[in-house]
Write a protein that holds these residues in place. Structure first.
Motif, PDB file in Angstrom:
ATOM      1  N   LYS A   1      22.767 -21.034 -15.917  1.00 45.93           N
ATOM      2  CA  LYS A   1      22.911 -22.468 -15.797  1.00 45.93           C
ATOM      3  C   LYS A   1      24.100 -22.997 -16.580  1.00 45.93           C
ATOM      4  O   LYS A   1      24.710 -23.960 -16.191  1.00 45.93           O
ATOM      5  CB  LYS A   1      21.643 -23.167 -16.282  1.00 45.93           C
ATOM      6  N   ASP A   2      24.400 -22.366 -17.732  1.00 49.39           N
ATOM      7  CA  ASP A   2      25.475 -22.875 -18.569  1.00 49.39           C
ATOM      8  C   ASP A   2      26.832 -22.286 -18.219  1.00 49.39           C
ATOM      9  O   ASP A   2      27.830 -22.596 -18.843  1.00 49.39           O
ATOM     10  CB  ASP A   2      25.162 -22.653 -20.039  1.00 49.39           C
ATOM     11  N   GLY A   3      26.874 -21.422 -17.221  1.00 54.09           N
ATOM     12  CA  GLY A   3      28.133 -20.864 -16.768  1.00 54.09           C
ATOM     13  C   GLY A   3      28.554 -19.586 -17.455  1.00 54.09           C
ATOM     14  O   GLY A   3      29.581 -19.010 -17.114  1.00 54.09           O
ATOM     15  N   ASP A   4      27.806 -19.129 -18.454  1.00 55.83           N
ATOM     16  CA  ASP A   4      28.137 -17.870 -19.111  1.00 55.83           C
ATOM     17  C   ASP A   4      27.917 -16.687 -18.178  1.00 55.83           C
ATOM     18  O   ASP A   4      27.000 -16.687 -17.362  1.00 55.83           O
ATOM     19  CB  ASP A   4      27.271 -17.658 -20.368  1.00 55.83           C
ATOM     20  N   LYS A   5      28.757 -15.694 -18.337  1.00 55.64           N
ATOM     21  CA  LYS A   5      28.641 -14.460 -17.564  1.00 55.64           C
ATOM     22  C   LYS A   5      27.417 -13.668 -18.043  1.00 55.64           C
ATOM     23  O   LYS A   5      27.095 -13.666 -19.229  1.00 55.64           O
ATOM     24  CB  LYS A   5      29.897 -13.622 -17.778  1.00 55.64           C
ATOM     25  N   ALA A   6      26.749 -12.990 -17.121  1.00 55.07           N
ATOM     26  CA  ALA A   6      25.622 -12.130 -17.487  1.00 55.07           C
ATOM     27  C   ALA A   6      26.152 -10.840 -18.109  1.00 55.07           C
ATOM     28  O   ALA A   6      27.009 -10.174 -17.539  1.00 55.07           O
ATOM     29  CB  ALA A   6      24.775 -11.818 -16.268  1.00 55.07           C
ATOM     30  N   TYR A   7      25.655 -10.518 -19.290  1.00 54.25           N
ATOM     31  CA  TYR A   7      26.044  -9.296 -19.993  1.00 54.25           C
ATOM     32  C   TYR A   7      24.942  -8.248 -19.936  1.00 54.25           C
ATOM     33  O   TYR A   7      25.145  -7.112 -20.319  1.00 54.25           O
ATOM     34  CB  TYR A   7      26.387  -9.602 -21.456  1.00 54.25           C
TER      35      TYR A   7
ATOM     36  N   ASP B   1      26.887  -3.885 -16.086  1.00 56.57           N
ATOM     37  CA  ASP B   1      26.659  -4.150 -14.669  1.00 56.57           C
ATOM     38  C   ASP B   1      25.564  -3.224 -14.163  1.00 56.57           C
ATOM     39  O   ASP B   1      25.555  -2.035 -14.468  1.00 56.57           O
ATOM     40  CB  ASP B   1      27.940  -3.920 -13.868  1.00 56.57           C
ATOM     41  N   ILE B   2      24.662  -3.769 -13.410  1.00 57.22           N
ATOM     42  CA  ILE B   2      23.577  -2.969 -12.838  1.00 57.22           C
ATOM     43  C   ILE B   2      23.351  -3.428 -11.404  1.00 57.22           C
ATOM     44  O   ILE B   2      23.373  -4.618 -11.116  1.00 57.22           O
ATOM     45  CB  ILE B   2      22.285  -3.099 -13.680  1.00 57.22           C
ATOM     46  N   THR B   3      23.215  -2.483 -10.520  1.00 57.50           N
ATOM     47  CA  THR B   3      22.931  -2.824  -9.126  1.00 57.50           C
ATOM     48  C   THR B   3      21.593  -2.267  -8.673  1.00 57.50           C
ATOM     49  O   THR B   3      21.106  -2.616  -7.614  1.00 57.50           O
ATOM     50  CB  THR B   3      24.044  -2.309  -8.190  1.00 57.50           C
TER      51      THR B   3
END
Length: 75
Positions: free
Chosen positions: A1-7, A35-37
């Protein structure tokens, strides 16, 4: 929501009769940074149905709102 990238990501697993309580750390199956897929749950009972929820973590380890729950039956 705050625009931060997922780490990172947190994967929770619940039994079908459990309350979906993300404050219950016993339900965390993995915390993955990067990164995880995909992810494979290797601690399931064959034929049992589980409910999974995923959240993301930002660089300060703030946890996002959860994904929609998904029900899966173990093979």
């Amino acid at each position: 929501k705050d625009g931060d990238k997922a780490y990172g990501f947190v994967v929770y697993r619940f039994n079908t009769d459990d309350k979906l309580d993300l404050n219950d750390a016993r339900k965390i199956q993995t915390i993955y940074y990067g990164d995880i897929t995909s992810w494979e749950d290797i601690k399931t009972e064959k034929g049992k149905t589980y409910v999974y929820v995923v959240t993301s973590l930002d660089r300060l380890k703030n946890e996002s709102e959860s994904s929609l729950p998904i029900m899966l039956k173990a093979n």
